[in-house]
Design a protein around this motif. Structure first.
Motif, mmCIF file in Angstrom:
data_model
loop_
_atom_site.group_PDB
_atom_site.id
_atom_site.type_symbol
_atom_site.label_atom_id
_atom_site.label_comp_id
_atom_site.label_asym_id
_atom_site.label_seq_id
_atom_site.Cartn_x
_atom_site.Cartn_y
_atom_site.Cartn_z
ATOM 1 N N ASP A 81 -14.241 -18.828 12.470
ATOM 2 C CA ASP A 81 -12.890 -18.504 12.011
ATOM 3 C C ASP A 81 -12.458 -17.127 12.507
ATOM 4 O O ASP A 81 -11.298 -16.930 12.858
ATOM 5 C CB ASP A 81 -12.812 -18.552 10.480
ATOM 6 N N ALA A 82 -13.395 -16.187 12.546
ATOM 7 C CA ALA A 82 -13.063 -14.830 13.006
ATOM 8 C C ALA A 82 -12.649 -14.847 14.482
ATOM 9 O O ALA A 82 -11.672 -14.190 14.862
ATOM 10 C CB ALA A 82 -14.247 -13.895 12.799
ATOM 11 N N ASN A 83 -13.384 -15.605 15.312
ATOM 12 C CA ASN A 83 -13.021 -15.703 16.730
ATOM 13 C C ASN A 83 -11.686 -16.398 16.915
ATOM 14 O O ASN A 83 -10.873 -15.986 17.740
ATOM 15 C CB ASN A 83 -14.097 -16.457 17.514
ATOM 16 N N LEU A 84 -11.457 -17.446 16.143
ATOM 17 C CA LEU A 84 -10.188 -18.156 16.231
ATOM 18 C C LEU A 84 -9.037 -17.245 15.822
ATOM 19 O O LEU A 84 -8.001 -17.193 16.499
ATOM 20 C CB LEU A 84 -10.223 -19.405 15.356
ATOM 21 N N ALA A 118 -8.947 -13.945 15.912
ATOM 22 C CA ALA A 118 -8.777 -12.915 16.947
ATOM 23 C C ALA A 118 -8.061 -13.492 18.170
ATOM 24 O O ALA A 118 -7.183 -12.849 18.748
ATOM 25 C CB ALA A 118 -10.136 -12.338 17.350
ATOM 26 N N ALA A 119 -8.418 -14.711 18.551
ATOM 27 C CA ALA A 119 -7.779 -15.343 19.705
ATOM 28 C C ALA A 119 -6.300 -15.629 19.428
ATOM 29 O O ALA A 119 -5.454 -15.436 20.308
ATOM 30 C CB ALA A 119 -8.506 -16.636 20.067
ATOM 31 N N LEU A 120 -5.989 -16.056 18.222
ATOM 32 C CA LEU A 120 -4.588 -16.319 17.878
ATOM 33 C C LEU A 120 -3.770 -15.035 17.865
ATOM 34 O O LEU A 120 -2.625 -15.019 18.332
ATOM 35 C CB LEU A 120 -4.500 -17.038 16.533
ATOM 36 N N ARG A 121 -4.352 -13.959 17.350
ATOM 37 C CA ARG A 121 -3.652 -12.670 17.385
ATOM 38 C C ARG A 121 -3.430 -12.219 18.828
ATOM 39 O O ARG A 121 -2.369 -11.728 19.193
ATOM 40 C CB ARG A 121 -4.427 -11.597 16.610
ATOM 41 N N HIS A 122 -4.456 -12.391 19.659
ATOM 42 C CA HIS A 122 -4.363 -12.018 21.068
ATOM 43 C C HIS A 122 -3.291 -12.871 21.760
ATOM 44 O O HIS A 122 -2.502 -12.355 22.555
ATOM 45 C CB HIS A 122 -5.729 -12.200 21.737
ATOM 46 N N PHE A 123 -3.262 -14.159 21.457
ATOM 47 C CA PHE A 123 -2.256 -15.048 22.036
ATOM 48 C C PHE A 123 -0.849 -14.640 21.589
ATOM 49 O O PHE A 123 0.095 -14.679 22.381
ATOM 50 C CB PHE A 123 -2.530 -16.496 21.642
ATOM 51 N N ALA A 124 -0.706 -14.219 20.342
ATOM 52 C CA ALA A 124 0.599 -13.782 19.843
ATOM 53 C C ALA A 124 1.098 -12.563 20.619
ATOM 54 O O ALA A 124 2.300 -12.415 20.848
ATOM 55 C CB ALA A 124 0.517 -13.471 18.356
ATOM 56 N N ARG A 125 0.179 -11.698 21.025
ATOM 57 C CA ARG A 125 0.564 -10.492 21.781
ATOM 58 C C ARG A 125 0.822 -10.778 23.253
ATOM 59 O O ARG A 125 1.696 -10.179 23.861
ATOM 60 C CB ARG A 125 -0.527 -9.430 21.663
ATOM 61 N N ALA A 155 -0.471 -15.637 29.044
ATOM 62 C CA ALA A 155 -1.393 -14.818 29.840
ATOM 63 C C ALA A 155 -2.580 -14.329 29.006
ATOM 64 O O ALA A 155 -3.396 -13.547 29.495
ATOM 65 C CB ALA A 155 -0.659 -13.624 30.436
ATOM 66 N N ALA A 156 -2.701 -14.781 27.775
ATOM 67 C CA ALA A 156 -3.731 -14.266 26.864
ATOM 68 C C ALA A 156 -5.148 -14.528 27.370
ATOM 69 O O ALA A 156 -6.005 -13.642 27.294
ATOM 70 C CB ALA A 156 -3.545 -14.863 25.467
ATOM 71 N N ALA A 157 -5.420 -15.713 27.874
ATOM 72 C CA ALA A 157 -6.773 -16.010 28.354
ATOM 73 C C ALA A 157 -7.142 -15.122 29.535
ATOM 74 O O ALA A 157 -8.245 -14.570 29.586
ATOM 75 C CB ALA A 157 -6.896 -17.485 28.739
ATOM 76 N N GLN A 158 -6.222 -14.981 30.473
ATOM 77 C CA GLN A 158 -6.473 -14.123 31.634
ATOM 78 C C GLN A 158 -6.671 -12.675 31.200
ATOM 79 O O GLN A 158 -7.556 -11.981 31.702
ATOM 80 C CB GLN A 158 -5.322 -14.229 32.638
ATOM 81 N N ILE A 209 -13.193 -14.682 22.764
ATOM 82 C CA ILE A 209 -11.738 -14.846 22.668
ATOM 83 C C ILE A 209 -11.253 -15.672 23.860
ATOM 84 O O ILE A 209 -10.451 -16.602 23.697
ATOM 85 C CB ILE A 209 -11.031 -13.476 22.599
ATOM 86 N N CYS A 210 -11.755 -15.363 25.037
ATOM 87 C CA CYS A 210 -11.407 -16.121 26.235
ATOM 88 C C CYS A 210 -11.843 -17.582 26.071
ATOM 89 O O CYS A 210 -11.102 -18.500 26.425
ATOM 90 C CB CYS A 210 -12.053 -15.491 27.464
ATOM 91 N N ARG A 211 -13.014 -17.805 25.487
ATOM 92 C CA ARG A 211 -13.548 -19.157 25.305
ATOM 93 C C ARG A 211 -12.645 -19.993 24.392
ATOM 94 O O ARG A 211 -12.415 -21.170 24.638
ATOM 95 C CB ARG A 211 -14.965 -19.102 24.745
ATOM 96 N N VAL A 212 -12.112 -19.370 23.343
ATOM 97 C CA VAL A 212 -11.208 -20.084 22.448
ATOM 98 C C VAL A 212 -9.938 -20.492 23.195
ATOM 99 O O VAL A 212 -9.425 -21.591 23.016
ATOM 100 C CB VAL A 212 -10.856 -19.221 21.212
ATOM 101 N N LEU A 213 -9.459 -19.616 24.060
ATOM 102 C CA LEU A 213 -8.189 -19.855 24.749
ATOM 103 C C LEU A 213 -8.330 -20.725 25.996
ATOM 104 O O LEU A 213 -7.438 -21.508 26.316
ATOM 105 C CB LEU A 213 -7.551 -18.513 25.120
ATOM 106 N N ASP A 214 -9.438 -20.571 26.719
ATOM 107 C CA ASP A 214 -9.628 -21.320 27.964
ATOM 108 C C ASP A 214 -11.125 -21.454 28.217
ATOM 109 O O ASP A 214 -11.755 -20.561 28.783
ATOM 110 C CB ASP A 214 -8.943 -20.607 29.124
ATOM 111 N N ARG A 215 -11.695 -22.579 27.782
ATOM 112 C CA ARG A 215 -13.135 -22.769 27.866
ATOM 113 C C ARG A 215 -13.659 -22.740 29.292
ATOM 114 O O ARG A 215 -14.734 -22.197 29.549
ATOM 115 C CB ARG A 215 -13.515 -24.087 27.212
ATOM 116 N N ARG A 216 -12.922 -23.314 30.226
ATOM 117 C CA ARG A 216 -13.388 -23.326 31.625
ATOM 118 C C ARG A 216 -13.444 -21.919 32.199
ATOM 119 O O ARG A 216 -14.401 -21.556 32.882
ATOM 120 C CB ARG A 216 -12.473 -24.186 32.477
#
Length: 102
Positions: free
Chosen positions: A39-42, A44-51, A55-58, A82-89
């Protein structure tokens, strides 16, 4: 969103069986395996995506690379997750490259 299968172009074209169609329709389109995201990683990834938007994964990848170059292993792992949550590949390639570098 509904899923519709187009009919065959010709009577001799291969067809999916009704049983296979029913099984396929039960699977979500984004079901690509088991994830171990906390949940913590998710969060953090959602906050990062909001900002950073799309381009959040990159951006997370670039942050991870910067942390790796600075020798900050803990920050690297955080940004990698955080990158893994946004773009696993993308994260998988980054992780492989990091392992190869060490």
């Amino acid at each position: 969103m509904s899923i519709r299968f187009a009919g065959p172009l010709s009577p001799t074209a291969p067809r999916m069986s009704a049983d296979l169609v029913r099984r396929v329709r039960l699977l979500p389109a984004n079901d690509d395996g088991v994830t171990s995201t906390t949940d913590a990683n998710l969060h953090a990834a959602l906050r990062h995506f909001a900002r950073h938007g799309l381009a959040a994964a990159q951006n997370a990848r670039e942050q991870a690379v910067s942390a790796a170059r600075a020798g900050d292993r803990q920050s690297f792992r955080t940004w990698l997750e955080i990158c893994r949550v946004l773009d696993r590949r993308m994260a998988r390639r980054l992780d492989r490259n990091a392992l190869a570098a060490h």
